[in-house]
Design a protein around this motif. Structure first.
Motif, mmCIF file in Angstrom:
data_model
loop_
_atom_site.group_PDB
_atom_site.id
_atom_site.type_symbol
_atom_site.label_atom_id
_atom_site.label_comp_id
_atom_site.label_asym_id
_atom_site.label_seq_id
_atom_site.Cartn_x
_atom_site.Cartn_y
_atom_site.Cartn_z
ATOM 1 N N ALA A 196 16.148 18.967 1.814
ATOM 2 C CA ALA A 196 16.701 17.707 1.317
ATOM 3 C C ALA A 196 15.942 16.520 1.898
ATOM 4 O O ALA A 196 15.668 15.548 1.195
ATOM 5 N N ILE A 197 15.594 16.613 3.182
ATOM 6 C CA ILE A 197 14.816 15.519 3.773
ATOM 7 C C ILE A 197 13.445 15.457 3.101
ATOM 8 O O ILE A 197 12.947 14.384 2.771
ATOM 9 N N GLU B 180 7.983 18.198 11.831
ATOM 10 C CA GLU B 180 9.150 17.327 11.683
ATOM 11 C C GLU B 180 10.232 17.988 10.856
ATOM 12 O O GLU B 180 11.383 18.067 11.258
ATOM 13 N N SER C 101 13.804 13.704 -0.191
ATOM 14 C CA SER C 101 13.904 12.246 -0.156
ATOM 15 C C SER C 101 12.562 11.625 0.220
ATOM 16 O O SER C 101 12.181 10.569 -0.277
ATOM 17 N N THR D 116 18.850 21.595 4.523
ATOM 18 C CA THR D 116 18.792 20.183 4.899
ATOM 19 C C THR D 116 17.347 19.724 5.058
ATOM 20 O O THR D 116 17.007 18.595 4.738
ATOM 21 N N TYR D 117 16.496 20.616 5.571
ATOM 22 C CA TYR D 117 15.084 20.250 5.700
ATOM 23 C C TYR D 117 14.488 20.006 4.315
ATOM 24 O O TYR D 117 13.693 19.086 4.115
ATOM 25 N N LEU E 196 9.679 21.141 9.109
ATOM 26 C CA LEU E 196 9.374 22.568 8.861
ATOM 27 C C LEU E 196 8.897 22.796 7.436
ATOM 28 O O LEU E 196 9.397 23.656 6.741
#
Lengths: 380, 319
Positions: free
Chosen positions: B133-134, B220, B137, B130-131, B222
């Motif tokens: 993925a952030i 924020e 984006s 997920t990190y 990693l």
């Protein structure tokens, strides 16, 4: 969605699920670069916006309340000092105050002033530490380094006066365990004169620096009503306009004789909380100066092993993070029957739900840090 | 030497390849040391980036179970590095043989400069984190913000040079350098000053330097796209970043100030310029500020560098 031949990770995420859905959960903790201590925030995020926060505690539970009932009163003073290193003057002080209340001991007035000095030096170091971490989290490493360097003077003071950089070993039941002679008072005054202008400079930086303002103004807002509803304490409450300080509401030690400024801001954002901490760090210097000027002569403690009769009571002090309440129940034995304490972080972390509502992913760490969470205190 | 061999040398040895790698790592080392001194620290040895790479080289690369494709996960850093080595071969370095026109012109360079960003996006996405993925984006948002201005900056310089040379646009970097050697550096051409401003902001954004290190923000997300990378694969990303700092610096010098003495002395001066620009323009700035939020950074780019770049292009077309 999961087919047998697709490897599934420990989290139950299959390789086919990687197209990240609109809403997903990011784990902040238990070990996270932005957290100084183990704490698990399960944060649901849509895009870059937080939708819900779940707090999962218990990673540093050490059973200290249980241990306290297996140690004598005097040993428990040492034990409470080891609950958390940043509030290590407040815990034993509150415990000693409770024991003194049960035993109806009068603390010598010199000891009262020395307790204030120990507590305020810790407050100075603790508050500077928190605002330094704020700079680190916004990626402003230079400011972080600078504030930590200034805090090092406070550490030097602790080392020179108490012989330790974190746990001061200053408090005992019925008084204090250290004394100031003329030489060490000169050194203390000299170092305070050295750090005071530097703290003023740091306050000015946090008040005006564009980077800090851009990342902290209007972020993680806790309104006054929410603050009251959550019962938040300490700088978090004072930044939201709830000017509650144990040093005013129920003055203890030598505080009735000293002037303590009442700090309060009304915005309730991350910036206000940082500013309150900085102002109080500056005030701490003034309070130590006042205490040094008024320091009376005399004993520093009474009986070294006072007898504590059966009884129960509470005592509270203003720790760097806010109101710290101790409950103590004693019986005929040498050990406390029950010790319980309510730490400021326990009240403050519930308010994170409000602060993090609609926050951006980038602000999570900054907002969590803004309550100055002390996990060791809370989970003990 | 045959043409193919010459092309190979230019991509693998100099100005691309080993030369760019060594220079990039030296720039990184100087940057870290200088930043440390500005922050009151001693800082790492100048060779620390190389030590880091050697250490990473001896580690294992772990591929997460959540990775969509092992192959893509492992090839992405390689693609990123190769694109940058190729891009470095396009930069005219004084004292070294001019880049062969067969390799491409400034348009190819602009395309190549976008590849590392895309590679980071792919890396973040394919890792299944997920990190990541952030990070993906954020990288995408930032790229959309800074890619527009850089294309306009390059177009402004190409059109300006073209107008002076009696063509529509000059796309060859060697030609752009030659033009400035005759007519004076673009740095002193007021018409191109807005373009220069836009380029100054493009530099930290493209290299992921504070205040634009948002996709890889450690505290924020990693390190975002890099969170699942380890060992040699992470080393490749670090190499890519080192070469990229050379490419973008080289591009800036080529577009705005390529005036150096002839021969080997020119190379020395050019290297000195690189270090001075890095330390004053990047290191000293990055230690003085903190990170922006992604929405702030995008708004910033749409407000200042994009407007500056458009203004520059408009002025060039009109004048």
């Amino acid at each position: 969605m999961t087919s047998p031949d697709v490897p599934v990770s420990a989290h139950g995420v299959s390789a086919h699920d990687v197209a990240v859905p609109e809403t997903y959960t990011i784990p902040v903790g238990p070990l996270h670069v932005a957290l100084e201590e183990p704490m698990y925030f399960k944060i649901d995020v849509r895009g870059e916006t937080v939708t819900s926060v779940d707090i999962n505690a218990g990673h540093v539970h050490r059973g200290i309340e249980y241990l306290a009932t297996h140690r004598s009163m005097i040993q428990t003073v040492v034990l409470t000092e080891r609950i958390c290193s940043l509030c290590s003057a407040s815990h034993p002080e509150a415990f000693a105050m409770a024991a003194e209340a049960i035993a109806e001991l009068e603390v010598p007035s010199r000891a009262k002033y020395l307790r204030v000095i120990a507590g305020e030096v810790k407050r100075l170091a603790s508050n500077l530490f928190n605002v330094a971490i704020l700079a680190h989290l916004t990626g402003f490493e230079t400011l972080f380094m600078h504030v930590m360097q200034v805090r090092e003077i406070a550490q030097d003071i602790k080392e020179a006066v108490f012989g330790n950089r974190m746990d001061l070993g200053a408090i005992c039941i019925g008084g204090v365990r250290y004394d100031l002679d003329a030489e060490i008072m000169m050194e203390l005054t000299k170092r305070l004169d050295e750090i005071a202008p530097l703290v003023d400079e740091i306050i000015e930086t946090y008040r005006t620096n564009g980077t800090i303002l851009r990342r902290t103004r209007g972020v993680g807002v806790l309104t006054r009503d929410q603050a009251i509803a959550c019962g938040v304490v300490g700088p978090v409450a004072r930044a939201s306009g709830v000017v509650y300080d144990v040093r005013h509401a129920a003055p203890y030690a030598a505080y009735p004789d000293l002037e303590v400024a009442a700090r309060g801001l009304s915005d309730g954002d991350v910036w206000s909380r940082a500013m309150i901490r900085l102002y109080e760090a500056r005030d701490a210097i003034d309070i130590v100066r006042q205490a040094l000027a008024k320091l009376p002569a005399g004993e520093i403690h009474g009986d070294e092993r006072p007898d504590v009769p059966p009884g129960e009571t509470i005592a509270k002090v203003e720790a760097p993070r806010g109101e710290l309440i101790y409950y103590l129940k004693t019986n005929d034995g040498p050990n406390p029957e029950r010790v319980k304490w309510r730490v400021p972080t326990f009240m403050n972390w519930d308010a994170l739900r409000f602060m993090l509502a609609e926050a951006k992913v980038a602000d999570i760490a900054i907002v969590v840090n803004s309550i100055d969470p002390c996990i060791s205190c809370t989970e003990r | 030497m045959s043409t193919q061999a010459a092309l190979l040398v230019s991509v693998l040895a100099f100005p691309g390849g080993l030369f760019a790698l060594a220079l990039g790592l030296a720039l990184k080392g100087a940057d870290r040391r200088f930043a440390a001194r500005l922050q009151g620290r001693v800082g790492p040895p100048l060779l620390q980036p190389i030590y880091d790479l050697v250490k990473l080289g001896f580690k294992r690369t772990m591929v997460p179970l959540t990775a969509t494709s092992q192959l893509v996960f492992l090839v992405t850093p390689l693609v990123a590095l190769v694109s940058m080595l190729y891009a470095a071969a396009l930069i005219p370095v004084p004292g070294l043989p001019a880049p062969s026109p067969q390799l491409g012109n400034v348009l190819v360079l602009v395309y190549l400069l976008a590849i590392p960003g895309v590679a980071l996006m792919v890396a973040g996405s394919v890792s299944g984190s997920t990190y990541g993925a952030i990070g993906f984006s954020r990288e995408m948002a930032l790229m959309l913000a800074y890619e527009g201005p850089i294309v306009l900056v390059v177009a402004a310089v190409a059109l300006r040079t073209g107008a002076a040379e009696g063509q529509f646009a000059v796309l060859s970097l060697t030609e752009i350098v030659r033009h400035q050697q005759v007519h004076g550096a673009n740095l002193f051409d007021p018409v191109l000053w807005p373009a220069l401003i836009a380029f100054v902001f493009f530099y930290p954004a493209n290299l992921g330097i504070v205040p634009f290190d948002i996709p890889e923000a450690e505290t924020e997300v990693l390190e975002g796209p890099l969170v699942e990378y380890s060992g040699p694969a992470l080393g490749l990303f670090k190499l890519m970043s080192a070469v990229k700092s050379v490419v973008v610096l080289g591009l800036g010098l080529t577009l705005f100030f390529p005036l150096v003495p002839e021969g080997p002395l020119g190379l020395v001066v050019w290297l000195l310029e690189d270090f001075v620009l890095m330390l004053i323009g990047v290191t000293a700035v990055r230690v003085g500020i903190g990170r922006m939020r992604i929405d702030q950074a995008v708004a910033f780019f749409l407000k200042w560098p994009l407007v500056a770049a458009i203004a520059s292009l408009a002025v060039v077309v009109v004048v």
